[in-house]
Each structure stands twice: as C-alpha cells, then as structure tokens.
Design a protein around this motif. Structure first.
Motif, PDB file in Angstrom:
ATOM      1  N   GLY A  90       7.908  20.975 -10.402  1.00 30.47           N
ATOM      2  CA  GLY A  90       6.778  20.237  -9.821  1.00 30.47           C
ATOM      3  C   GLY A  90       5.618  21.111  -9.399  1.00 30.47           C
ATOM      4  O   GLY A  90       4.621  20.609  -8.871  1.00 30.47           O
ATOM      5  N   ARG A  91       5.745  22.416  -9.619  1.00 33.09           N
ATOM      6  CA  ARG A  91       4.646  23.308  -9.226  1.00 33.09           C
ATOM      7  C   ARG A  91       3.427  23.043 -10.103  1.00 33.09           C
ATOM      8  O   ARG A  91       3.543  22.952 -11.325  1.00 33.09           O
ATOM      9  CB  ARG A  91       5.106  24.766  -9.377  1.00 33.09           C
ATOM     10  N   PRO A  92       2.232  22.920  -9.505  1.00 31.86           N
ATOM     11  CA  PRO A  92       1.045  22.698 -10.336  1.00 31.86           C
ATOM     12  C   PRO A  92       0.663  23.954 -11.107  1.00 31.86           C
ATOM     13  O   PRO A  92       0.908  25.072 -10.640  1.00 31.86           O
ATOM     14  CB  PRO A  92      -0.037  22.342  -9.315  1.00 31.86           C
ATOM     15  N   SER A 107       0.803  -1.224   0.000  1.00 30.75           N
ATOM     16  CA  SER A 107       0.000   0.000   0.000  1.00 30.75           C
ATOM     17  C   SER A 107       0.835   1.273   0.000  1.00 30.75           C
ATOM     18  O   SER A 107       0.291   2.353  -0.071  1.00 30.75           O
ATOM     19  CB  SER A 107      -0.932  -0.008   1.196  1.00 30.75           C
ATOM     20  N   CYS A 108       2.149   1.165   0.090  1.00 26.22           N
ATOM     21  CA  CYS A 108       2.994   2.354   0.182  1.00 26.22           C
ATOM     22  C   CYS A 108       3.387   2.878  -1.188  1.00 26.22           C
ATOM     23  O   CYS A 108       4.548   2.809  -1.579  1.00 26.22           O
ATOM     24  CB  CYS A 108       4.229   2.063   1.006  1.00 26.22           C
ATOM     25  N   LYS A 109       2.409   3.349  -1.944  1.00 23.93           N
ATOM     26  CA  LYS A 109       2.723   3.951  -3.241  1.00 23.93           C
ATOM     27  C   LYS A 109       3.095   5.401  -3.018  1.00 23.93           C
ATOM     28  O   LYS A 109       2.392   6.121  -2.325  1.00 23.93           O
ATOM     29  CB  LYS A 109       1.505   3.862  -4.152  1.00 23.93           C
ATOM     30  N   GLU A 110       4.199   5.819  -3.599  1.00 26.22           N
ATOM     31  CA  GLU A 110       4.612   7.211  -3.445  1.00 26.22           C
ATOM     32  C   GLU A 110       4.731   7.875  -4.806  1.00 26.22           C
ATOM     33  O   GLU A 110       5.078   7.238  -5.803  1.00 26.22           O
ATOM     34  CB  GLU A 110       5.956   7.283  -2.732  1.00 26.22           C
ATOM     35  N   ILE A 111       4.485   9.171  -4.825  1.00 30.36           N
ATOM     36  CA  ILE A 111       4.563   9.931  -6.068  1.00 30.36           C
ATOM     37  C   ILE A 111       6.022  10.269  -6.357  1.00 30.36           C
ATOM     38  O   ILE A 111       6.738  10.749  -5.476  1.00 30.36           O
ATOM     39  CB  ILE A 111       3.726  11.217  -5.951  1.00 30.36           C
ATOM     40  N   GLN A 166       4.172  21.503 -15.135  1.00 26.90           N
ATOM     41  CA  GLN A 166       4.569  21.006 -13.813  1.00 26.90           C
ATOM     42  C   GLN A 166       5.991  20.453 -13.837  1.00 26.90           C
ATOM     43  O   GLN A 166       6.785  20.733 -12.942  1.00 26.90           O
ATOM     44  CB  GLN A 166       3.593  19.918 -13.373  1.00 26.90           C
TER      45      GLN A 166
END
Lengths: 630, 339
Positions: free
Chosen positions: B68-70, B16-20, B63
């Motif tokens: 990485g800024r939206p 369950s530890c999905k990271e972006i 981005q």
C-alpha cells in the motif's frame, strides 16, 4: 455635524485618490459569475460563547465546527480555505466590518490567520444574501464585526500551553472614558507542530516526527469608538499581524523546505448616524498585505504585495414599518506587486447596491435588490435578486424563497500571471435559487429549540481552472459549468436553568456539486462530484455550565471527499471529538478560569488533504484571568 | 419524533462513511507496456499501469505490490536495465528501483534534488538530470549510490548518449551541453532555440533536439546537431511564437521523428521543413505524451483529459488509424515498451 463633514471629506479624498489612479488602470476583461441558488435562511450566527472555547484558535476552527461550511485545511496552522455550498475557495467572500478582504491576486483568504481571540461577532451568510456586502460570494460570505460597547473597564489575560510546543498568550484591555471606548487586544502564538505520525509513504510505515512545521504569529488589534450621542458614533480600528510559518511536506516528499511569511496591516475608520427614519454609515479602509514565500529546494523566493483602499457609504430609510430602502455604494481601489506580473497592476471598481423591502398583509413580504458592479475601464454587470418571505405568527414559522445572480471577476493571477495568466478569461457567473423554513419550538418552560432548513440550487458558468499545457506551464481557462444543490439543517437547543445551563447545536449539510460538461467521450467527470467537496458533513456542540464548572464537547464529521474528477478515488471520512473541562474561581471582582482540553479525543488517524499528516490526540491547558469582570 | 431524528442521523452517517479498502497484491504475469502516471503535483498519487497485448491492464501495481505504499509525487520517467525498472520520482526526490517482474521495490536512489531523467552512460554508471539544482547527479545503478555531481546551470531535462558523449538539454540556458562521460567533464555548449526539452539520436548518430519556444519567447523548433563536429546542421522552426513543440521521439528504425504540438506530427530525418498537417489529429483530446511501438511501429498516445481523472491510452496503427484504447492512472506521462 462637523464630524460628519470630516468623514464625508475623507471619503471624498479616498474617492478622489482612486479616481486619480484610473488613468493608470490596466484594462481587465470582466469575469462574470452566474449563480442560481435559493436562499432560505440568510445566515448562521456563531455564538459568542463558542468563540471563547480554547479549542477554537482561528476563524477556520469556528466556521468548520459551528456552521455547515467545509474548511479545507492543509494541517495545523497551515492554509485553510472555506467552501460554501459546493463552490470553490475563491467563491466565498471574507468580510471585515463590511470590507471585503479577499486577495485581488488569488481571490483567497487564509482563515487560519484570523485568531478567534480578535473576533467579537462572526456569521456565515449564504448564497445571494452575500450580494449586500459585495459581489464574488457565489457560495456566500463569512463576516466579522466588532461591538462598539463594553460593560466595564476590564483586563483579560489568557495563557495556553499545548502539545507539540504550542504556546499562546493573549491579552485584552477594555477601557471606557465618558463617551470614548478603547479595546486593545494582543497575542503571540508559537508552535513546533512536531507531532508523531505513521509515515505511510515509507517502507514498513515507520513512526516519524513532523518536520518543518514551526509557527510564530503575533498581532495587535486596537479599536477606538466615540459614541458621541444617541445619533452618532465614530470608530477607528487598527489591525496588524505577522505570521512566520514553515510549510511541512506531504508523506511522499522528503526534502522540500518551504517557509511563508504573511504580514498584514488593516486600518478602518467608520461612522454611523441615526436620523428620524433613516441611518447613514460611512467606512473607509486601507489594507496592506505582503506574502513572502520561500522554497529552498526550488530556489523560489516569491514576494507578493497587495494594497487596497476600500470605502462604502450605506443608507437605510424606513418610510413606515412596512417599506424599507437600503442603498450602498462601494468604491475600491487595488494595486499589486509581484515579479510574475508585467509591472504593477491597478484596478478600480465602483459598485452600487439597492434593495427595497415591502411588507404585505397576512405576513408576506417581498424584497427586490440589485447590485451594479463596474470595473472601471472594463465591463459592468447588473446582478438582480428577489426574495419572497412569509411569517406565520400562529405556527411560528418563517418561510423564504429567493433567486439571484452573482459574479466573480477573474483574479489578477488568473489574468496576468506570467506564464499562464489569461487576459481573455470570461467572468464566472452564477444563478441561485433558495428556499427555506425556520421554526422555533418551545419544548418546556425554559427550553427552546430553534430549527432551520434550507434548500439551494445553483449553476456556475465559465468556472475558471488552471491546466497544464504543451508549452510546459499551466494556464487559466474557463473550463467548466458546475451545478450544485444542497440541503442545510441547523438546530440549536438552549436551556437556561438556574443551576445547569445547556446549549446544544447541530449543523448538517448535504452538497451535490457536480461538473456539468465533459471535454470528450472519454471524459468521465460529467455529473460527478467536484473534488474535495464532501457530500455530507455535520458538527455537534454541547456546552454545560453548572455553578463554576463547565464542560463542552464538539464533534466534527466530514464525509468522504473525492480526489479525482471521475470519482474513482477518495479520502475516507473522519470524525473528530474535542472536549474541554473548566473551573472558575471568583476573587472579588476578578475571575480565574482553568481549562483543560483534549482534541481528537479518539486519536483518529486521518487525512484532510491527500498524503498530508494530521495530528492525533493532543492536549491544551488554558489559564484565563479576568480583572474587573461584571 | 426522537426515533425519526435518530433514523436521520444514522442514515447520514451510513451514507457518508466511505472507507478506503486496503490494496491487494496483484500478480504480474506477462505484460508489454509500462505506463507511468505522473499524478498531481504535491498529491503523492503517482502510479504504474501495466498493459499486455491481450488487452489486460493492471493499475497501481507499485502500491498494491508494496503493502500500500504510494509510489510518490510525480512519476517523471524510467529506464529498464538488468531486470530492474528505475523510476524517477521527480517531486519525491528519488529514483525507485523495482524488480521488473514483480514490481516489488528493491531499493531507491536518494539524495537527489528534483530528478527528471536518467541516462545510462556505460557500465553501471548513469546521469540524472534535475529541475532545480545546478548539477547532474552521477549515480551507480547497482549500489544505488550517488557517486558525484557535475556542475550545470539551471534546469536540465532529457539527455541522449552518442559515442561517449552525453547531450543534455539545458532548458534555462537555451543550450545543449555536451559532456564527456568518461571524464564527466563539459566539452561544449551548443546554442539552440528557447527551452530545449526533448532529445534523441537518429540512425546516423545525429542528435535531434526540440525546443518549445517558451512563453512567447521565441519560435519553437527541431534542431539537428552533428554529434562529431558538435555543430548545428539543421534548424526546422515553426514561425509562430504562440505554438509549441514537445516530446520529440524517434521510431525504432531511427529514421522518423515524432513530436507533439497539440496534435501528433511525424517527419523524416531527411526532411527540410516541419510537416504542416498532423499525422494524428487530437480531435479535442488532450495529448500529453506518446510512445512508438518498437516492433510494429504503432503509436500509443496518452490523454490526461482534465488532469484529475484516470487517463486514457489510444492505440493507433502505422498509418494513424485508431485501433483501440485502454484506461490507466492519473496523468499518464511516460510510456515504456518492455525490452
């Protein structure tokens, strides 16, 4: 007997009143939900000791930290809705003393508005088991109940001081005079919620203080019970609450100033009568809710007013210990005012529930039940369920298998909101199959481990979603079929030692809730997990009591949640840790307790909802003073 | 027993530890089409996709090329001017200004309320329409400052410039308002059908406006306005309040108009009625916006599908035959062909 006659008369009056409204009732097409789930264990009780934890401020905190339920929260004090077994937020019934509180307008209940201080008993009921209370709880129900007894007259004063301008004062007075019991609870809570966060919506991610997040809540709850004799009990409950909160923006929105005022008044009268082999319960409630939403930038000032009168009569009869009949009849009348509707909306519903439970030899028992839901002037539905269980005394194992149907009628917003409401919506229908086992292990002399494992599978047809249209507004449509299956595992270890008391609980859930159809060949959502439904989540709670010292630890883990239906984007998992230390002093018959809590101990930076800032490490000081504690 | 329990717990955590992952800057080479993906309201997931005629697609260019800024909340529309892209971010109340080659931000125009469209009206001056504010903002495209505001009434939407006159869709007023762009003053109000949303000009400097008809409030229509006399010349209606007309656009020769009404329709500026048959049938696809290639006249149609997954752009040739498609971001709502 005279009292019984009075209660019956009142019940009839309310029925008559609602019948009177029938001629004005607007015709609504029924939305039927067909759910399929297997119920193994019917409910998770939330330990009353946990309700007193200072870190659990609301019902939202309780169910998210103490049950395998996912709570979708928009931030501190902001909207918090619950999702059970992968269903939507409107598919969970919120019940208070057997009365359904879900809004007739949007089907939601904001759990952040229910202070845990007002609660005495709470539990989560899964799947088809919620049918006993009402229809609509495809995922299940969260139930709140009160206790009509108190050990002694007592006064409780509680003060909380926390980070971000948080201040909470609570007081409770329990008073007993002969057969009369009075419980009074009041609270006032304020918070600035102006925590510092890294604004990842701006260049170089500057640190900023959260703006427009103030909260001001207060409320009073008054319960009066008359335990007339062993065979009859009467009660009146009054619950008033007001909440004024500003709604903070997401990272990427700067100038929106939103405010929401929630005001609710709930009055309930009930009575219960015990006969030789049967019991009878009657309850009538009046619910009044008002939500004022204000958006300065958009120039929106929306006022929604809801008025409900809900009553039920419940009868239980045992012919012998092996055959039990339960029957319940509900009569609900609802009215709503909102400028987006074409005039006031009114609706009356009659709903009847019957269940028959028969025990057989060798530990087997069979329960058959049905609920008939009749939307007056519209459609009616029959929702059956059946449960087979087996209890092995030798191995101390209980096994349950259950199948049932449920239904969710469209909300008024879905049907009548202008523009976009769709009066032609069909009912959401669910069909559920569940199986489960419960076993208690005796580990040592004073240590017991209670375990429970449930598996469920369900199907929801005619899932209602709002979609933009070429007409420039959104419209409610029956768009999807959803298939979900899941596993729930709960374990509770209790140790009662003369010096050190221990309580450890663990709740885990796995939910696969996927879209069952696609719109066309380029739609990649078929077979994919629904958005904002974590596949995995668990929580751990540990409490140690040693003499006058107490320590508790809570870990809440929420797995990744997809934010797109093709599952290409998601929010990372988060794991939050809270700890509380407390020490109490006994002063004759009084007790003082001083507690200190650290929430989000590891200062985890996370997003529960996309681009919404959440608080880092924060602190809470709790001072509790109880006069005349037994 | 203990080891099994630990194994189960560890497995759960690992699964369950999905990271972006942090976004990696993308090299923007040559491209032909910019697609603005609106993203969901209040989800801050607007994005930019680039498409080159070789078939290469770059997603989330803003981005990835801005640490990485939206981009913001609801990418509504854009213009290209002086080597810069001005992208109107509706619910983030700003216009993000980018270098058109690198897609790195060079600044933003802030102090807006709920901006919708931007219209250059001469020099560095531009008008910005607004969803909520009773004003049009006058901005400077070089200094990125808001110069002044012009009073309007309610929601203003698409605009077009003809001979120093700005024709502005006044959605709430059921009118097109005409402004003198030199004086920034109101010249005239022209009555239309309910909810005028899209506007463009033809080869004869005639103004065409489409009205959606609102929610069963009136007939949807395409209206021709004489830009000199400011009088309605022609009104082409669909006599059905349950239908709608949106996204009126004109080809590069400025003699054929296209619009969406569930499907894509096309007609000539000389026609006296709206077409009864679609030019391109939707076939259960969710047509959300489209663009007309300026060089060869092909049509790109954006499909938002369920509004919660990556959208698709379908490519059609001049006779309406589908010749290709490519995936873009969430809710593709504006297609811009590089000038």
């Amino acid at each position: 007997m005279k009292s019984l006659a009075c209660i019956l008369a009142l019940f009839c009056c309310i029925q008559a009143y609602t019948q009177q409204e029938l001629s004005d009732t607007i015709k609504i097409k029924a939305v039927s939900i067909k759910s399929e789930k297997v119920v193994v264990s019917n409910s998770t009780e939330i330990d009353s000791a946990i309700m007193l934890e200072p870190t659990n401020q609301s019902l939202a905190d309780l169910v998210s930290k103490q049950s395998p339920v996912f709570v979708k929260t928009y931030g501190i004090g902001s909207l918090a809705t619950v999702s059970l077994r992968g269903s939507g937020s409107t598919h969970t019934n919120i019940m208070w003393e057997g009365i359904q509180l879900n809004s007739s307008m949007n089907g939601l209940v904001d759990l952040s508005l229910f202070p845990s201080f007002f609660l005495e008993e709470a539990n989560v009921v899964y799947g088809t088991s919620s049918l006993e209370g009402a229809t609509g709880g495809i995922g299940g129900a969260v139930q709140m109940n009160s206790n009509s007894n108190i050990p002694e007259n007592s006064i409780l004063l509680n003060q909380q001081l926390g980070s971000f301008g948080f201040y909470n004062i609570q007081a409770a007075l329990n008073y007993k005079y002969k057969k009369l019991i009075s419980k009074t609870k009041v609270f006032r809570k304020t918070a600035n919620n102006n925590f510092i966060y890294n604004d990842i919506g701006q260049e170089e991610f500057p640190e900023r203080e959260l703006e427009n997040a103030k909260l001001n809540q207060y409320g009073i709850k008054q319960d009066i019970y008359w335990n007339r004799n062993e065979r009859s009990r009467y009660g009146v409950q009054f619950w008033y609450q007001k909440s004024d909160r500003s709604l903070p923006s997401i990272f990427t929105v700067n100038n929106v100033v939103e405010n929401q005022l929630d005001e609710s008044l709930r009055v309930l009268i009930n009575s219960k009568f015990y006969f030789k082999n049967s019991s009878l319960k009657l309850a009538s409630a009046v619910l009044k809710e008002q939500v004022d939403y204000n958006n300065e930038v958009a120039g929106i000032n929306s006022i929604s007013k809801g008025f409900d009168s809900k009553s039920y009569i419940e009868y239980e009869r045992k012919w012998n210990p092996d055959l039990v009949l339960k029957a319940k009849s509900n009569l609900d009348f609802s009215r709503a005012e909102q400028a987006a509707f074409d005039g006031d909306l009114k609706q009356s519903r009659v709903s009847n529930f019957v269940s028959l439970n028969k025990k057989f030899n060798k530990g087997f028992s069979l329960e058959a039940l049905t609920r008939n839901e009749n939307i007056i002037g519209e459609e009616s539905f029959i929702l059956p369920a059946v449960q087979l269980s087996h209890k092995s005394k030798k191995y101390k194992i209980t096994s349950i298998a259950k199948w049932g149907k449920n239904l969710k009628y469209p909300t008024w917003n879905d049907s009548y909101w202008i523009p976009g409401g769709n009066p032609n919506l069909m009912a959401e229908q669910s069909s559920t199959v569940e199986v489960g086992v419960q076993k208690v292990f005796k580990l040592y002399k004073r240590i017991e481990l209670e375990t429970e494992l449930n598996l469920c599978k369900s199907e929801i047809e005619n899932y209602i979603l709002w979609r933009p249209t070429n007409l420039g507004f959104w419209q409610a449509l029956n768009l999807k079929n959803v298939e979900s299956e899941g596993v729930e595992f709960n374990a509770k270890l209790k140790s009662v030692d003369s010096k050190l008391k221990k309580l450890i609980s663990f709740n885990y859930s796995y939910v696969s809730s996927v879209n069952g159809n696609s719109e066309h060949e380029f739609d990649q959502s078929e077979g994919k997990q629904l958005i904002y439904i974590p596949e995995h989540q668990y929580n751990v709670y540990l409490k140690l009591d040693y003499k006058r010292y107490s320590f508790s630890y809570n870990n809440q883990f929420v797995g990744a949640r997809y934010t797109t239906t093709d599952n290409t984007e998601f929010l990372s998992y988060y794991s939050l840790h809270d700890i509380t230390f407390s020490k109490s002093w006994k002063l004759k018959k009084n007790r003082i307790e001083l507690g200190f809590s650290i929430m989000n101990l590891l200062d985890v930076e996370y997003q529960a909802i996309q681009w919404r800032p959440m608080p880092g490490r924060n602190y809470l000081l709790n001072l509790r003073y109880k006069i005349n504690e037994k | 027993m203990k080891s099994k329990f630990l194994f189960i717990i560890t497995s759960i955590i690992l699964f369950s530890c999905k990271e972006i992952d942090n976004p990696v800057p993308q090299v923007v080479e040559s491209y032909d089409v910019i697609v603005l993906n609106e993203g969901n309201f209040r989800s801050g997931n607007a994005s930019v996709s680039l498409y080159s005629n070789t078939g290469k697609v770059l997603d989330k260019v803003f981005q990835s090329n801005n640490n990485g800024r939206p981009l913001g909340d609801i990418a509504q529309s854009m213009i290209e001017k002086n080597g810069k892209a001005y992208i109107v971010i509706n619910n983030s109340n700003k216009i993000e200004v980018l270098d058109i080659k690198t897609f790195q931000s060079v600044g933003s125009i802030t102090g807006l309320n709920s901006p919708r469209y931007i219209l250059p009206v001469g020099g560095d001056k531009a008008y910005v329409s607004d969803l909520y504010q009773d004003e049009i903002h006058v901005v400077d495209l070089e200094s990125l400052a808001v110069l002044k505001t012009i009073e309007t009434k309610g929601w203003t939407e698409e605009m077009v410039l003809v001979n120093d006159k700005a024709f502005v869709c006044q959605v709430d007023s059921d009118q097109v308002w005409v402004f003198d762009v030199n004086e920034d003053t109101l010249m005239q109000k022209i009555n239309t059908n309910v909810s005028p949303l899209s506007i463009c000009k033809d080869i004869n400097n005639q103004v065409w406006v489409s009205c959606s008809g609102g929610f069963n409030l009136g007939f949807p229509a395409v209206i021709q306005i004489n830009s000199n006399s400011l009088q309605v010349e022609k009104k082409l209606e669909i006599k059905d309040e349950n239908k709608s007309i949106s996204n009126l656009k004109i080809n590069s020769d400025q003699d054929e108009l296209y619009y969406l009404s569930e499907e894509l329709y096309k007609f000539s500026i000389s026609d006296t009625s709206l077409p009864s048959a679609p030019f391109i049938s939707s076939q259960n696809r969710n047509f959300y916006d489209f663009g007309i290639e300026p060089v060869n006249g092909g049509v790109y149609i954006a499909d938002a599908i369920d509004y919660q997954q990556s959208g698709v752009i379908y490519q059609y040739n001049t006779i309406g035959q589908e010749i290709g498609n490519f995936r873009v971001g969430l809710i593709p709502g504006y297609i811009h062909f590089k000038e």
